[in-house]
Design a protein around this motif. Structure first.
Motif, PDB file in Angstrom:
ATOM      1  N   LEU A   1      45.402  34.196  33.089  1.00  9.61           N
ATOM      2  CA  LEU A   1      44.193  34.862  33.620  1.00  9.61           C
ATOM      3  C   LEU A   1      43.579  33.502  34.846  1.00  9.61           C
ATOM      4  O   LEU A   1      42.877  33.563  35.897  1.00  9.61           O
ATOM      5  N   ASP A   2      44.251  32.556  34.265  1.00 10.23           N
ATOM      6  CA  ASP A   2      43.229  31.100  34.966  1.00 10.23           C
ATOM      7  C   ASP A   2      44.167  31.228  36.217  1.00 10.23           C
ATOM      8  O   ASP A   2      43.675  30.632  37.725  1.00 10.23           O
ATOM      9  N   ASN A   3      45.221  30.841  36.398  1.00 15.43           N
ATOM     10  CA  ASN A   3      46.359  30.674  37.433  1.00 15.43           C
ATOM     11  C   ASN A   3      45.767  32.044  38.293  1.00 15.43           C
ATOM     12  O   ASN A   3      46.087  32.194  39.658  1.00 15.43           O
ATOM     13  N   THR A   4      46.049  33.700  37.950  1.00 17.69           N
ATOM     14  CA  THR A   4      45.794  34.516  38.501  1.00 17.69           C
ATOM     15  C   THR A   4      43.933  34.509  39.514  1.00 17.69           C
ATOM     16  O   THR A   4      43.832  34.589  40.482  1.00 17.69           O
ATOM     17  N   VAL A   5      43.145  33.559  39.224  1.00 19.91           N
ATOM     18  CA  VAL A   5      41.892  33.464  39.517  1.00 19.91           C
ATOM     19  C   VAL A   5      42.041  32.188  40.805  1.00 19.91           C
ATOM     20  O   VAL A   5      41.723  32.448  41.955  1.00 19.91           O
ATOM     21  N   TYR A   6      43.295  31.516  40.377  1.00 24.80           N
ATOM     22  CA  TYR A   6      43.151  30.301  41.386  1.00 24.80           C
ATOM     23  C   TYR A   6      43.976  31.226  42.935  1.00 24.80           C
ATOM     24  O   TYR A   6      43.859  30.801  43.675  1.00 24.80           O
ATOM     25  N   ARG A   7      45.481  32.255  42.249  1.00 29.14           N
ATOM     26  CA  ARG A   7      45.757  32.797  43.876  1.00 29.14           C
ATOM     27  C   ARG A   7      45.342  33.881  44.166  1.00 29.14           C
ATOM     28  O   ARG A   7      45.358  33.581  45.241  1.00 29.14           O
ATOM     29  N   LEU A   8      43.924  33.750  43.202  1.00 30.19           N
ATOM     30  CA  LEU A   8      43.142  36.075  44.226  1.00 30.19           C
ATOM     31  C   LEU A   8      42.365  34.970  46.003  1.00 30.19           C
ATOM     32  O   LEU A   8      42.011  35.376  46.349  1.00 30.19           O
ATOM     33  N   GLY A   9      42.498  33.488  44.984  1.00 32.47           N
ATOM     34  CA  GLY A   9      41.385  32.142  46.243  1.00 32.47           C
ATOM     35  C   GLY A   9      40.051  31.787  45.675  1.00 32.47           C
ATOM     36  O   GLY A   9      38.788  31.580  46.548  1.00 32.47           O
ATOM     37  N   ILE A  10      39.650  32.772  44.809  1.00 30.29           N
ATOM     38  CA  ILE A  10      38.384  32.584  44.054  1.00 30.29           C
ATOM     39  C   ILE A  10      37.829  30.926  43.387  1.00 30.29           C
ATOM     40  O   ILE A  10      37.098  30.606  43.559  1.00 30.29           O
ATOM     41  N   ALA A  11      38.944  30.111  43.315  1.00 30.30           N
ATOM     42  CA  ALA A  11      38.705  29.444  42.900  1.00 30.30           C
ATOM     43  C   ALA A  11      39.776  28.194  43.868  1.00 30.30           C
ATOM     44  O   ALA A  11      40.963  28.930  44.032  1.00 30.30           O
ATOM     45  N   PRO A  12      39.773  26.457  43.962  1.00 28.58           N
ATOM     46  CA  PRO A  12      40.528  26.845  45.222  1.00 28.58           C
ATOM     47  C   PRO A  12      41.278  25.324  44.311  1.00 28.58           C
ATOM     48  O   PRO A  12      42.751  25.432  45.015  1.00 28.58           O
ATOM     49  N   THR A  13      41.583  25.465  42.839  1.00 27.43           N
ATOM     50  CA  THR A  13      42.799  24.792  42.274  1.00 27.43           C
ATOM     51  C   THR A  13      42.799  25.642  40.472  1.00 27.43           C
ATOM     52  O   THR A  13      41.904  25.827  40.393  1.00 27.43           O
ATOM     53  N   ARG A  14      43.364  24.995  40.044  1.00 33.41           N
ATOM     54  CA  ARG A  14      43.774  25.593  39.424  1.00 33.41           C
ATOM     55  C   ARG A  14      42.840  25.073  37.788  1.00 33.41           C
ATOM     56  O   ARG A  14      41.963  25.901  37.151  1.00 33.41           O
ATOM     57  N   ARG A  15      42.576  23.978  37.861  1.00 36.70           N
ATOM     58  CA  ARG A  15      41.583  23.167  37.042  1.00 36.70           C
ATOM     59  C   ARG A  15      39.933  23.732  37.263  1.00 36.70           C
ATOM     60  O   ARG A  15      39.435  24.133  36.164  1.00 36.70           O
ATOM     61  N   SER A  16      40.062  23.838  37.897  1.00 39.65           N
ATOM     62  CA  SER A  16      38.598  25.065  39.057  1.00 39.65           C
ATOM     63  C   SER A  16      38.631  26.658  38.215  1.00 39.65           C
ATOM     64  O   SER A  16      37.137  26.894  38.368  1.00 39.65           O
ATOM     65  N   ALA A  17      39.552  27.311  38.551  1.00 39.27           N
ATOM     66  CA  ALA A  17      40.164  28.558  38.217  1.00 39.27           C
ATOM     67  C   ALA A  17      40.017  28.095  36.525  1.00 39.27           C
ATOM     68  O   ALA A  17      39.173  29.317  35.677  1.00 39.27           O
ATOM     69  N   ARG A  18      40.296  27.422  35.519  1.00 40.09           N
ATOM     70  CA  ARG A  18      40.214  27.072  34.142  1.00 40.09           C
ATOM     71  C   ARG A  18      38.546  27.192  34.190  1.00 40.09           C
ATOM     72  O   ARG A  18      38.113  27.718  32.779  1.00 40.09           O
ATOM     73  N   GLN A  19      37.770  26.626  35.138  1.00 40.56           N
ATOM     74  CA  GLN A  19      36.817  26.347  34.180  1.00 40.56           C
ATOM     75  C   GLN A  19      35.533  27.274  34.963  1.00 40.56           C
ATOM     76  O   GLN A  19      34.776  27.186  33.686  1.00 40.56           O
ATOM     77  N   LEU A  20      36.076  28.046  35.480  1.00 40.26           N
ATOM     78  CA  LEU A  20      35.311  29.286  35.914  1.00 40.26           C
ATOM     79  C   LEU A  20      35.157  30.738  34.731  1.00 40.26           C
ATOM     80  O   LEU A  20      34.624  31.131  35.033  1.00 40.26           O
ATOM     81  N   VAL A  21      36.329  30.755  34.724  1.00 38.71           N
ATOM     82  CA  VAL A  21      37.268  31.249  33.339  1.00 38.71           C
ATOM     83  C   VAL A  21      35.969  30.897  32.481  1.00 38.71           C
ATOM     84  O   VAL A  21      35.656  31.582  31.049  1.00 38.71           O
ATOM     85  N   SER A  22      36.651  29.665  32.137  1.00 40.52           N
ATOM     86  CA  SER A  22      35.508  29.451  30.581  1.00 40.52           C
ATOM     87  C   SER A  22      33.742  29.562  30.335  1.00 40.52           C
ATOM     88  O   SER A  22      33.544  29.420  29.840  1.00 40.52           O
ATOM     89  N   HIS A  23      33.796  29.053  31.536  1.00 43.49           N
ATOM     90  CA  HIS A  23      32.212  29.105  31.956  1.00 43.49           C
ATOM     91  C   HIS A  23      31.535  30.183  32.367  1.00 43.49           C
ATOM     92  O   HIS A  23      29.988  30.837  32.398  1.00 43.49           O
ATOM     93  N   LYS A  24      32.331  31.321  31.887  1.00 40.19           N
ATOM     94  CA  LYS A  24      32.064  32.958  31.637  1.00 40.19           C
ATOM     95  C   LYS A  24      31.648  33.663  33.023  1.00 40.19           C
ATOM     96  O   LYS A  24      30.595  34.358  33.144  1.00 40.19           O
ATOM     97  N   HIS A  25      32.432  33.029  34.292  1.00 37.77           N
ATOM     98  CA  HIS A  25      32.099  33.850  35.261  1.00 37.77           C
ATOM     99  C   HIS A  25      33.424  34.974  35.894  1.00 37.77           C
ATOM    100  O   HIS A  25      32.670  35.519  36.945  1.00 37.77           O
ATOM    101  N   ILE A  26      34.289  34.882  34.991  1.00 35.97           N
ATOM    102  CA  ILE A  26      35.279  36.447  36.129  1.00 35.97           C
ATOM    103  C   ILE A  26      35.076  37.453  34.442  1.00 35.97           C
ATOM    104  O   ILE A  26      35.095  37.034  33.340  1.00 35.97           O
ATOM    105  N   LEU A  27      35.266  38.468  35.292  1.00 35.94           N
ATOM    106  CA  LEU A  27      35.679  39.378  33.774  1.00 35.94           C
ATOM    107  C   LEU A  27      36.922  39.868  34.095  1.00 35.94           C
ATOM    108  O   LEU A  27      37.893  40.244  35.743  1.00 35.94           O
ATOM    109  N   VAL A  28      37.696  40.390  33.258  1.00 34.93           N
ATOM    110  CA  VAL A  28      38.719  41.552  33.163  1.00 34.93           C
ATOM    111  C   VAL A  28      39.102  42.550  32.776  1.00 34.93           C
ATOM    112  O   VAL A  28      37.428  43.190  31.889  1.00 34.93           O
TER     113      VAL A  28
END
Length: 201
Positions: free
Chosen positions: A94-121
């Motif tokens: 999921l974190d890699n896909t959030v990064y690939r979609l462009g929602i986050a600029p890096t995988r680190r920030s994508a991981r943070q967005l997911v962990s902080h409950k900003h992402i839905l599946v």
């Protein structure tokens, strides 16, 4: 959640590639880090080359040894080529896909967005970065998170549909994981066969 927290520039210099994103450090110091970085012997053993390739893949996708070994075990039990299966599993996170979609600029920030409950599946809140997506799953930004500067800034100027296995809908801030990516479409510079050889020893 365990993850690498050390200096990004040191990792880029270790592998001679911008592992954690573009960095000017490789132009200034294009040799390995450490006291003996300049004078380090060029010839490496077969094991050292294989180990470096595994470490590079771990740093690129931001996961540690135990989780990586578990993913390799799953990949080795699946039908098909083990190395390709491994990369497909890493790309399906999921974190890699959030990064690939462009929602986050890096995988680190994508991981943070997911962990902080900003992402839905599929409309459900998922806060596990390692969650494995299946073809047809829809990844979207939570309604109250759509105005976050970190997300809007990352999506500004984002090229449309950069990866053939993903579809992006800008109006709803959602993307679809259409299919499992084939090796030719995965842009990462990883020699997965070396990783397979290392784990096969």
């Amino acid at each position: 959640m365990a993850r690498y927290r050390g200096p990004k520039a040191k990792i880029a210099r270790k592998f001679g590639e911008p592992i954690e994103g573009q960095s000017k450090v490789l132009q200034k110091k294009n040799y390995p880090p450490g006291q003996h970085g300049r004078g380090r012997r060029k010839k490496q053993s077969e094991y050292a080359i294989q180990l470096m390739e595994k470490q590079k893949a771990k740093y690129i996708y931001g996961i540690l040894e135990r989780q990586f070994a578990r993913m390799f075990d799953i990949a080795s039990r699946k039908k098909g080529v083990t190395g390709e299966n491994l990369l497909q599993l890493l790309e399906s996170r999921l974190d890699n896909t959030v990064y690939r979609l462009g929602i986050a600029p890096t995988r680190r920030s994508a991981r943070q967005l997911v962990s902080h409950k900003h992402i839905l599946v599929n409309g459900e809140l998922v806060n596990i970065p390692s969650y494995t997506l299946k073809p047809g799953d829809v990844v979207s930004v939570r309604e109250r998170s759509k105005s976050l500067e970190a997300i809007t800034g990352s999506l500004t100027g984002r090229p449309s549909n950069r990866f053939p296995w993903l579809e992006w809908e800008a109006s709803s801030m959602s993307g679809k994981f259409v299919s499992i990516p084939v090796r030719e479409d995965i842009p990462e510079n990883i020699k997965e066969q070396l990783i397979v050889e290392l784990y096969s020893k």
